[in-house]
Design a protein around this motif. Structure first.
Motif, PDB file in Angstrom:
ATOM      1  N   ASN A  12       0.802  -1.234   0.000  1.00 33.38           N
ATOM      2  CA  ASN A  12       0.000   0.000   0.000  1.00 33.38           C
ATOM      3  C   ASN A  12       0.832   1.281   0.000  1.00 33.38           C
ATOM      4  N   ASN A  13       2.056   1.194   0.509  1.00 37.43           N
ATOM      5  CA  ASN A  13       2.845   2.414   0.694  1.00 37.43           C
ATOM      6  C   ASN A  13       4.120   2.503  -0.141  1.00 37.43           C
ATOM      7  N   VAL A  14       4.417   1.462  -0.918  1.00 36.28           N
ATOM      8  CA  VAL A  14       5.653   1.444  -1.701  1.00 36.28           C
ATOM      9  C   VAL A  14       5.387   0.885  -3.096  1.00 36.28           C
ATOM     10  N   VAL A  15       5.921   1.580  -4.110  1.00 34.40           N
ATOM     11  CA  VAL A  15       5.786   1.090  -5.483  1.00 34.40           C
ATOM     12  C   VAL A  15       7.131   1.178  -6.196  1.00 34.40           C
ATOM     13  N   MET A  16       7.335   0.283  -7.146  1.00 33.68           N
ATOM     14  CA  MET A  16       8.421   0.423  -8.111  1.00 33.68           C
ATOM     15  C   MET A  16       7.858   1.247  -9.253  1.00 33.68           C
ATOM     16  N   ALA A  17       8.651   2.194  -9.763  1.00 37.64           N
ATOM     17  CA  ALA A  17       8.138   3.065 -10.818  1.00 37.64           C
ATOM     18  C   ALA A  17       9.237   3.443 -11.791  1.00 37.64           C
ATOM     19  N   GLU A  18       8.827   3.926 -12.941  1.00 38.48           N
ATOM     20  CA  GLU A  18       9.764   4.385 -13.961  1.00 38.48           C
ATOM     21  C   GLU A  18       9.830   5.911 -13.894  1.00 38.48           C
ATOM     22  N   HIS A  19      11.026   6.417 -13.599  1.00 42.38           N
ATOM     23  CA  HIS A  19      11.246   7.855 -13.477  1.00 42.38           C
ATOM     24  C   HIS A  19      11.781   8.372 -14.815  1.00 42.38           C
ATOM     25  N   PRO A  20      11.335   9.546 -15.276  1.00 45.04           N
ATOM     26  CA  PRO A  20      11.750  10.028 -16.604  1.00 45.04           C
ATOM     27  C   PRO A  20      13.260  10.238 -16.761  1.00 45.04           C
ATOM     28  N   SER A  21      13.951  10.541 -15.678  1.00 48.10           N
ATOM     29  CA  SER A  21      15.394  10.772 -15.793  1.00 48.10           C
ATOM     30  C   SER A  21      16.237   9.764 -15.019  1.00 48.10           C
ATOM     31  N   GLU A  22      15.679   9.150 -13.968  1.00 44.24           N
ATOM     32  CA  GLU A  22      16.451   8.247 -13.106  1.00 44.24           C
ATOM     33  C   GLU A  22      16.288   6.773 -13.462  1.00 44.24           C
ATOM     34  N   GLY A  23      15.311   6.454 -14.317  1.00 44.72           N
ATOM     35  CA  GLY A  23      15.037   5.053 -14.614  1.00 44.72           C
ATOM     36  C   GLY A  23      14.134   4.452 -13.544  1.00 44.72           C
ATOM     37  N   GLU A  24      14.354   3.158 -13.210  1.00 48.10           N
ATOM     38  CA  GLU A  24      13.494   2.513 -12.226  1.00 48.10           C
ATOM     39  C   GLU A  24      13.850   2.979 -10.814  1.00 48.10           C
ATOM     40  N   VAL A  25      12.825   3.388 -10.065  1.00 45.59           N
ATOM     41  CA  VAL A  25      13.025   3.931  -8.720  1.00 45.59           C
ATOM     42  C   VAL A  25      12.042   3.295  -7.749  1.00 45.59           C
ATOM     43  N   ILE A  26      12.337   3.465  -6.450  1.00 40.76           N
ATOM     44  CA  ILE A  26      11.417   3.087  -5.386  1.00 40.76           C
ATOM     45  C   ILE A  26      10.712   4.361  -4.932  1.00 40.76           C
ATOM     46  N   VAL A  27       9.390   4.343  -4.923  1.00 48.94           N
ATOM     47  CA  VAL A  27       8.633   5.524  -4.495  1.00 48.94           C
ATOM     48  C   VAL A  27       7.835   5.165  -3.250  1.00 48.94           C
ATOM     49  N   ILE A  28       7.913   6.024  -2.238  1.00 44.99           N
ATOM     50  CA  ILE A  28       7.268   5.766  -0.957  1.00 44.99           C
ATOM     51  C   ILE A  28       6.292   6.893  -0.630  1.00 44.99           C
ATOM     52  N   GLY A  29       5.126   6.535  -0.184  1.00 43.68           N
ATOM     53  CA  GLY A  29       4.121   7.524   0.212  1.00 43.68           C
ATOM     54  C   GLY A  29       2.924   6.814   0.811  1.00 43.68           C
ATOM     55  N   LYS A  30       2.272   7.424   1.775  1.00 43.14           N
ATOM     56  CA  LYS A  30       1.147   6.783   2.454  1.00 43.14           C
ATOM     57  C   LYS A  30       0.025   6.497   1.466  1.00 43.14           C
ATOM     58  N   GLY A  31      -0.331   5.205   1.330  1.00 42.43           N
ATOM     59  CA  GLY A  31      -1.417   4.799   0.437  1.00 42.43           C
ATOM     60  C   GLY A  31      -1.093   4.878  -1.040  1.00 42.43           C
ATOM     61  N   ILE A  32       0.192   5.120  -1.352  1.00 42.79           N
ATOM     62  CA  ILE A  32       0.568   5.361  -2.745  1.00 42.79           C
ATOM     63  C   ILE A  32       0.385   4.133  -3.641  1.00 42.79           C
ATOM     64  N   GLY A  33       0.432   2.932  -3.021  1.00 37.50           N
ATOM     65  CA  GLY A  33       0.295   1.719  -3.826  1.00 37.50           C
ATOM     66  C   GLY A  33      -1.095   1.107  -3.794  1.00 37.50           C
ATOM     67  N   PHE A  34      -2.015   1.717  -3.038  1.00 38.14           N
ATOM     68  CA  PHE A  34      -3.357   1.133  -2.876  1.00 38.14           C
ATOM     69  C   PHE A  34      -4.128   1.166  -4.192  1.00 38.14           C
ATOM     70  N   ASN A  35      -4.565  -0.019  -4.616  1.00 41.39           N
ATOM     71  CA  ASN A  35      -5.397  -0.147  -5.808  1.00 41.39           C
ATOM     72  C   ASN A  35      -4.707   0.361  -7.074  1.00 41.39           C
ATOM     73  N   ARG A  36      -3.376   0.325  -7.080  1.00 41.94           N
ATOM     74  CA  ARG A  36      -2.639   0.793  -8.257  1.00 41.94           C
ATOM     75  C   ARG A  36      -2.233  -0.385  -9.118  1.00 41.94           C
ATOM     76  N   LYS A  37      -2.110  -0.114 -10.412  1.00 45.39           N
ATOM     77  CA  LYS A  37      -1.681  -1.171 -11.333  1.00 45.39           C
ATOM     78  C   LYS A  37      -0.593  -0.633 -12.256  1.00 45.39           C
ATOM     79  N   GLU A  38       0.054  -1.545 -12.952  1.00 43.74           N
ATOM     80  CA  GLU A  38       1.129  -1.172 -13.871  1.00 43.74           C
ATOM     81  C   GLU A  38       0.627  -0.182 -14.914  1.00 43.74           C
ATOM     82  N   GLY A  39       1.411   0.881 -15.129  1.00 48.18           N
ATOM     83  CA  GLY A  39       1.055   1.876 -16.128  1.00 48.18           C
ATOM     84  C   GLY A  39       0.382   3.109 -15.554  1.00 48.18           C
ATOM     85  N   ASP A  40      -0.116   3.006 -14.309  1.00 50.72           N
ATOM     86  CA  ASP A  40      -0.708   4.192 -13.676  1.00 50.72           C
ATOM     87  C   ASP A  40       0.364   5.256 -13.461  1.00 50.72           C
ATOM     88  N   SER A  41      -0.085   6.516 -13.473  1.00 49.73           N
ATOM     89  CA  SER A  41       0.846   7.623 -13.279  1.00 49.73           C
ATOM     90  C   SER A  41       0.769   8.187 -11.863  1.00 49.73           C
TER      91      SER A  41
END
Length: 279
Positions: A12-41
């Motif tokens: 729910n709080n951590v996602v792997m994501a594609e960053h425009p300049s850094e490539g693949e990154v770990i993103v952390i935020g409260k509820g940031i991963g809830f109900n999210r799927k690949e391709g969401d922005s």
């Protein structure tokens, strides 16, 4: 900053994501991963913390590790490592996200089960790395406040070594070995002088840090200039300390499998004499 594209929600709080300049990154935020799927922005505003794991092996380890962690524990560890990252002036080795997370999880579980944690190198570690130790203390405080699990002082020493390893970009195993060597050298000094050194004294702190820098010079093959006249004077005036300094040098050479230059005996003798005067 452009939008970040989700690759995979780890929880729910951590996602792997594609960053425009850094490539693949770990993103952390409260509820940031809830109900999210690949391709969401995601917008930058949604990300409380973001860090890059460029090493593919590190990425895979982190992906496997995070989903297994209780989210309260995970949040506490992420905040603790985030605090460490914010306080240091240099860049931490990215392995700290894996190595320290894994270490803290094991330590927290041991404390919760009532196990005792003993660190035989605690005193020397604190003397060697005071800045990192302060960061470790704060990390333990954050974890305790958020989870109710308060790690003991001995554990602060282990965390200190993880932080130093990441800060100096050195192998943790090598740092552990060097801390062990310093502890062994201190025991030899106490045995030969037949005294217990005052671990709070300024002279003790200076000795321990001198040993640390000596070890680093030896490992790097750095030669220090030998003040010959002072060497002769010390050998004559303080034979016990001079002989002990050579004993310590031989132990270092055997342990590190590297040459220790003669000049190191001179500087070691001066530190030993400061301690000897308190007998």
């Amino acid at each position: 900053m452009s939008a970040i594209t989700i690759v995979k929600a780890l929880n729910n709080n951590v996602v792997m994501a594609e960053h425009p300049s850094e490539g693949e990154v770990i993103v952390i935020g409260k509820g940031i991963g809830f109900n999210r799927k690949e391709g969401d922005s995601l917008s930058a505003a949604q990300a409380e913390k973001l860090f890059v794991l460029k090493n593919e092996k590190e990425q895979e380890q982190y992906k496997k590790l995070l989903p297994q962690i209780d989210e309260t524990w995970q949040s506490a560890i992420i905040e603790a490592i985030g605090h460490i990252s914010e306080r240091v002036s240099g860049k931490l080795n990215e392995h700290i996200h894996i190595g320290l997370t894994d270490h803290l999880l094991l330590a927290m579980e041991r404390v919760r089960q009532g196990h005792t944690i003993v660190n035989p190198f605690l005193t020397e570690t604190i003397a060697l790395y005071p800045f990192e130790q302060e960061l470790a203390k704060k990390a333990v405080e954050i974890i305790g406040d958020k989870t109710g699990i308060y790690l003991p002082k001995d554990e602060i020493g282990f965390i200190t070594l993880h932080i130093h390893s990441a800060l100096m970009n050195k192998d943790l195993g090598e740092i552990n070995r060097h801390s062990q060597l310093v502890t062994n050298l201190i025991h030899i000094i106490e045995s030969d002088f037949e005294l217990i050194l005052d671990k709070e004294s300024l002279d003790y702190m200076r000795l321990v840090r001198h040993l640390r820098f000596t070890i680093e010079r030896v490992v790097q093959g750095e030669k220090v200039k030998e003040p010959e006249k002072i060497a002769q004077l010390l050998k004559y005036e303080y034979p016990l300390c001079y002989n002990l300094s050579w004993k310590l040098i031989k132990v270092m050479q055997e342990f590190l499998k590297k040459k220790v230059y003669d000049a190191e005996a001179v500087y070691l003798t001066m530190h030993l004499q400061r301690l000897k005067k308190y007998e």
